[in-house]
Design an enzyme around this catalytic site. Structure first.
Site, PDB file in Angstrom:
ATOM      1  N   THR A 185       0.811  -1.213   0.000  1.00  0.00           N
ATOM      2  CA  THR A 185       0.000   0.000   0.000  1.00  0.00           C
ATOM      3  C   THR A 185       0.850   1.271   0.000  1.00  0.00           C
ATOM      4  OG1 THR A 185      -1.396   1.303   1.500  1.00  0.00           O
ATOM      5  CG2 THR A 185      -0.204  -0.480   2.509  1.00  0.00           C
ATOM      6  N   ASP A 186       0.291   2.349  -0.529  1.00  0.00           N
ATOM      7  CA  ASP A 186       0.972   3.662  -0.477  1.00  0.00           C
ATOM      8  C   ASP A 186       1.132   4.141   0.964  1.00  0.00           C
ATOM      9  OD1 ASP A 186      -1.723   4.263   0.080  1.00  0.00           O
ATOM     10  OD2 ASP A 186      -1.862   5.936  -1.324  1.00  0.00           O
ATOM     11  N   GLU A 187       0.367   3.529   1.900  1.00  0.00           N
ATOM     12  CA  GLU A 187       0.414   3.991   3.288  1.00  0.00           C
ATOM     13  C   GLU A 187       1.761   3.690   3.944  1.00  0.00           C
ATOM     14  OE1 GLU A 187      -3.179   3.345   5.480  1.00  0.00           O
ATOM     15  OE2 GLU A 187      -4.366   3.201   3.653  1.00  0.00           O
ATOM     16  N   TYR A 231      -1.200  -0.707  11.257  1.00  0.00           N
ATOM     17  CA  TYR A 231      -1.488  -1.319   9.953  1.00  0.00           C
ATOM     18  C   TYR A 231      -0.347  -1.033   8.972  1.00  0.00           C
ATOM     19  CZ  TYR A 231      -3.227  -1.572   5.144  1.00  0.00           C
ATOM     20  OH  TYR A 231      -3.338  -1.813   3.797  1.00  0.00           O
ATOM     21  N   LYS A 235       2.532  -3.534   7.277  1.00  0.00           N
ATOM     22  CA  LYS A 235       2.690  -3.696   5.829  1.00  0.00           C
ATOM     23  C   LYS A 235       4.121  -3.316   5.408  1.00  0.00           C
ATOM     24  CE  LYS A 235      -0.147  -4.641   3.204  1.00  0.00           C
ATOM     25  NZ  LYS A 235      -0.636  -5.971   2.716  1.00  0.00           N
TER      26      LYS A 235
HETATM   27  P1  NAD Z   1     -10.020  -7.054   2.884  1.00  0.00           P
HETATM   28  O1  NAD Z   1      -9.918  -6.768   4.347  1.00  0.00           O
HETATM   29  O2  NAD Z   1     -11.279  -6.765   2.153  1.00  0.00           O
HETATM   30  O3  NAD Z   1      -9.673  -8.599   2.597  1.00  0.00           O
HETATM   31  C1  NAD Z   1      -8.653  -9.272   3.267  1.00  0.00           C
HETATM   32  C2  NAD Z   1      -8.874 -10.755   3.037  1.00  0.00           C
HETATM   33  O4  NAD Z   1      -7.803 -11.472   3.692  1.00  0.00           O
HETATM   34  C3  NAD Z   1     -10.175 -11.279   3.649  1.00  0.00           C
HETATM   35  O5  NAD Z   1     -10.836 -12.131   2.729  1.00  0.00           O
HETATM   36  C4  NAD Z   1      -9.716 -12.059   4.871  1.00  0.00           C
HETATM   37  O6  NAD Z   1     -10.580 -13.149   5.203  1.00  0.00           O
HETATM   38  C5  NAD Z   1      -8.352 -12.551   4.419  1.00  0.00           C
HETATM   39  N1  NAD Z   1      -7.452 -12.835   5.554  1.00  0.00           N
HETATM   40  C6  NAD Z   1      -7.204 -12.044   6.628  1.00  0.00           C
HETATM   41  N2  NAD Z   1      -6.340 -12.658   7.457  1.00  0.00           N
HETATM   42  C7  NAD Z   1      -6.016 -13.851   6.886  1.00  0.00           C
HETATM   43  C8  NAD Z   1      -5.161 -14.915   7.242  1.00  0.00           C
HETATM   44  N3  NAD Z   1      -4.468 -14.891   8.386  1.00  0.00           N
HETATM   45  N4  NAD Z   1      -5.061 -15.975   6.415  1.00  0.00           N
HETATM   46  C9  NAD Z   1      -5.773 -16.021   5.252  1.00  0.00           C
HETATM   47  N5  NAD Z   1      -6.614 -15.045   4.877  1.00  0.00           N
HETATM   48  C10 NAD Z   1      -6.732 -13.971   5.671  1.00  0.00           C
HETATM   49  O7  NAD Z   1      -8.780  -6.267   2.254  1.00  0.00           O
HETATM   50  P2  NAD Z   1      -8.626  -5.594   0.830  1.00  0.00           P
HETATM   51  O8  NAD Z   1      -9.113  -4.204   0.913  1.00  0.00           O
HETATM   52  O9  NAD Z   1      -9.145  -6.512  -0.203  1.00  0.00           O
HETATM   53  O10 NAD Z   1      -7.026  -5.529   0.739  1.00  0.00           O
HETATM   54  C11 NAD Z   1      -6.299  -6.607   0.172  1.00  0.00           C
HETATM   55  C12 NAD Z   1      -4.825  -6.272   0.231  1.00  0.00           C
HETATM   56  O11 NAD Z   1      -4.583  -5.047  -0.446  1.00  0.00           O
HETATM   57  C13 NAD Z   1      -4.295  -6.080   1.649  1.00  0.00           C
HETATM   58  O12 NAD Z   1      -3.017  -6.671   1.719  1.00  0.00           O
HETATM   59  C14 NAD Z   1      -4.198  -4.565   1.807  1.00  0.00           C
HETATM   60  O13 NAD Z   1      -3.161  -4.220   2.694  1.00  0.00           O
HETATM   61  C15 NAD Z   1      -3.873  -4.137   0.393  1.00  0.00           C
HETATM   62  N6  NAD Z   1      -4.319  -2.789   0.007  1.00  0.00           N
HETATM   63  C16 NAD Z   1      -5.629  -2.418   0.166  1.00  0.00           C
HETATM   64  C17 NAD Z   1      -6.036  -1.146  -0.239  1.00  0.00           C
HETATM   65  C18 NAD Z   1      -7.462  -0.701  -0.127  1.00  0.00           C
HETATM   66  O14 NAD Z   1      -7.770   0.460  -0.414  1.00  0.00           O
HETATM   67  N7  NAD Z   1      -8.403  -1.566   0.244  1.00  0.00           N
HETATM   68  C19 NAD Z   1      -5.101  -0.257  -0.794  1.00  0.00           C
HETATM   69  C20 NAD Z   1      -3.771  -0.673  -0.943  1.00  0.00           C
HETATM   70  C21 NAD Z   1      -3.392  -1.938  -0.539  1.00  0.00           C
HETATM   71  P1  TYD Z   2     -10.194   4.443   5.104  1.00  0.00           P
HETATM   72  O1  TYD Z   2     -11.208   3.977   4.128  1.00  0.00           O
HETATM   73  O2  TYD Z   2     -10.210   3.859   6.476  1.00  0.00           O
HETATM   74  O3  TYD Z   2      -8.767   4.230   4.400  1.00  0.00           O
HETATM   75  P2  TYD Z   2      -7.288   4.683   4.914  1.00  0.00           P
HETATM   76  O4  TYD Z   2      -7.366   5.281   6.245  1.00  0.00           O
HETATM   77  O5  TYD Z   2      -6.574   3.373   4.926  1.00  0.00           O
HETATM   78  O6  TYD Z   2      -6.819   5.628   3.873  1.00  0.00           O
HETATM   79  O7  TYD Z   2     -10.289   6.012   5.245  1.00  0.00           O
HETATM   80  C1  TYD Z   2     -10.121   6.874   4.130  1.00  0.00           C
HETATM   81  C2  TYD Z   2     -10.165   8.314   4.640  1.00  0.00           C
HETATM   82  O8  TYD Z   2     -11.467   8.581   5.163  1.00  0.00           O
HETATM   83  C3  TYD Z   2      -9.188   8.577   5.780  1.00  0.00           C
HETATM   84  O9  TYD Z   2      -8.651   9.875   5.661  1.00  0.00           O
HETATM   85  C4  TYD Z   2     -10.049   8.491   7.022  1.00  0.00           C
HETATM   86  C5  TYD Z   2     -11.412   8.987   6.543  1.00  0.00           C
HETATM   87  N1  TYD Z   2     -12.564   8.383   7.249  1.00  0.00           N
HETATM   88  C6  TYD Z   2     -13.554   9.226   7.785  1.00  0.00           C
HETATM   89  O10 TYD Z   2     -13.492  10.472   7.701  1.00  0.00           O
HETATM   90  N2  TYD Z   2     -14.608   8.646   8.436  1.00  0.00           N
HETATM   91  C7  TYD Z   2     -14.719   7.281   8.575  1.00  0.00           C
HETATM   92  O11 TYD Z   2     -15.710   6.809   9.206  1.00  0.00           O
HETATM   93  C8  TYD Z   2     -13.713   6.438   7.996  1.00  0.00           C
HETATM   94  C9  TYD Z   2     -13.798   4.948   8.121  1.00  0.00           C
HETATM   95  C10 TYD Z   2     -12.650   7.042   7.333  1.00  0.00           C
END
Ligand code: NAD
Ligand code: TYD
Length: 331
Positions: free
Chosen positions: A123-125, A148, A152
């Site tokens: 992630t960019d985070e 988190y 990562k």
């Molecule tokens: P999500 O939380 O929707 O899905 C995570 C999945 O992993 C779930 O299906 C969960 O059951 C499974 N999981 C969790 N712990 C596990 C374990 N110990 N063993 C096997 N499976 C397990 O997450 P997402 O939003 O789909 O993100 C997927 C990946 O992308 C993550 O690695 C996250 O860090 C990365 N990512 C997400 C975003 C975003 O905006 N959602 C952005 C950048 C990177």
């Molecule tokens: P989020 O979806 O949790 O992603 P991340 O923190 O990993 O970027 O949040 C996106 C942005 O929205 C972040 O700046 C926090 C804000 N946010 C709110 O203002 N209210 C909320 O209830 C949530 C969940 C997030």
């Protein structure tokens, strides 16, 4: 290609599996997912009867079991993670277990079994908060702010160490915030969309001026596909949406799409250590032929429409585990 996808029942992983099965014939996919609160087999109904798709419910931390089930596969794409910043602030331990130790287990399996490729979905985070005018490249130092992003970042460093020390063919994909259908409604966009549909308040943290760069989930999946096929071993690739917006802008857009009142927006206490802005450059993956294709306008409309037409998907979630989390977190 025989691909192990871990965490494939979650938001991005399930879109990636559907993308690969639709685009390529003859690719086998094994989805290993623990089915935590965030994993949802309904995300994969389309794949269930596909003979090229197999599902195994397992924890990526269970090394002995995983090394047996992945026999015959040659690539791992690791999406499995605890993924929500607010939960990591409240209960960090499971983030270290899954995001760090789980990654370590998968790397060890790849190393000993001689896998052809390991892709870490990051992630960019991990770069931390960007100052005004600052944009991070793949060479920028990691500077995570919460458990988190620290987990990562730790996982990314392990992955790079396996490339340098053991010559494991790895890539890291660092994308910006994804949005789209099937995202668990604890995250900003699906939480605000579903609350607005139900005429419930939209809890906006702090002054609402934190900036995120929004990437439509299918654009991210195409980016990961490009890395899988064209990524140079050992390289990191940023995947950006090129849609940096303040949270208040997105909140107002959601209200507009649903024809609701801005009165629903409710400023609440800020998240501790809240990163002000994320910003990354993605020229490197553009050099491989990828670019984001879905505009924020189109992607948001499509996403809002999906939540409007799939209440059975999110109403069940919002009345179960999520409800307990929501009551505790937003008390
Ligand atoms: P999500 O939380 O929707 O899905 C995570 C999945 O992993 C779930 O299906 C969960 O059951 C499974 N999981 C969790 N712990 C596990 C374990 N110990 N063993 C096997 N499976 C397990 O997450 P997402 O939003 O789909 O993100 C997927 C990946 O992308 C993550 O690695 C996250 O860090 C990365 N990512 C997400 C975003 C975003 O905006 N959602 C952005 C950048 C990177
Ligand atoms: P989020 O979806 O949790 O992603 P991340 O923190 O990993 O970027 O949040 C996106 C942005 O929205 C972040 O700046 C926090 C804000 N946010 C709110 O203002 N209210 C909320 O209830 C949530 C969940 C997030």
């Amino acid at each position: 290609m025989n691909i192990v996808v871990t965490g494939g029942a979650g938001f991005i992983g399930s879109h990636f599996i559907k993308h690969i099965l639709r685009k390529y014939s003859g690719y086998k996919i094994l989805n290993i997912d623990k089915l935590t609160y965030a994993g949802n087999p309904e995300n994969l109904e389309e794949a269930e009867d596909n003979p090229d798709y197999t599902f195994v419910k397992e924890d990526i931390c269970s090394k002995r079991i995983i090394e047996k089930v992945v026999e015959g596969y040659d690539v791992i794409v690791n999406f499995a993670a605890e993924s929500h910043v607010d939960r990591s602030i409240e209960e960090p331990e499971v983030f270290l277990k899954t995001d760090v130790m789980g990654t370590f287990n998968l790397l060890e399996i790849c190393r000993t079994a001689g896998f052809k490729k390991y892709i870490q979905i990051s992630t960019d985070e991990t770069y931390g908060s960007a100052g005004g005018g600052e944009t991070f490249s793949e060479e920028s130092p990691l500077n995570p702010s919460n458990p988190y992003s620290a987990s990562k970042a730790a996982a990314d460093l392990l992955v790079l160490s396996y490339s340098k020390t053991y010559k494991l063919p790895v890539n890291i994909a660092r994308s910006t915030n994804n949005y789209g259908p099937n995202q668990y409604p604890e995250k900003f966009i699906p939480l605000f969309v579903t609350n607005a549909i139900e005429d419930k308040p939209l809890p906006l943290y702090g002054d609402g001026k934190n900036v995120r760069d929004w990437l439509f989930v299918e654009d991210n999946c195409r980016g990961i596909d490009v890395i899988l096929h064209k990524g140079i071993d050992g390289e990191i690739y940023n995947i950006a949406g090129e849609n940096e917006r303040e949270n208040i802008f997105i909140a107002k857009k959601i209200i507009e799409c649903l024809d609701k009142s801005e009165q629903l927006i409710k400023p609440v206490k800020d998240r501790p250590g809240h990163d002000r802005r994320y910003s990354i450059s993605c020229g490197k993956i553009k050099g491989l032929g990828w670019k984001p294709e879905v505009s924020l306008e189109d992607g948001l409309r499509l996403t809002v429409d999906w939540y409007k037409t799939h209440p059975q998907w999110w109403k069940k979630i919002k009345s179960g585990e999520f409800l307990e989390y929501y009551k505790k977190h937003y008390k």
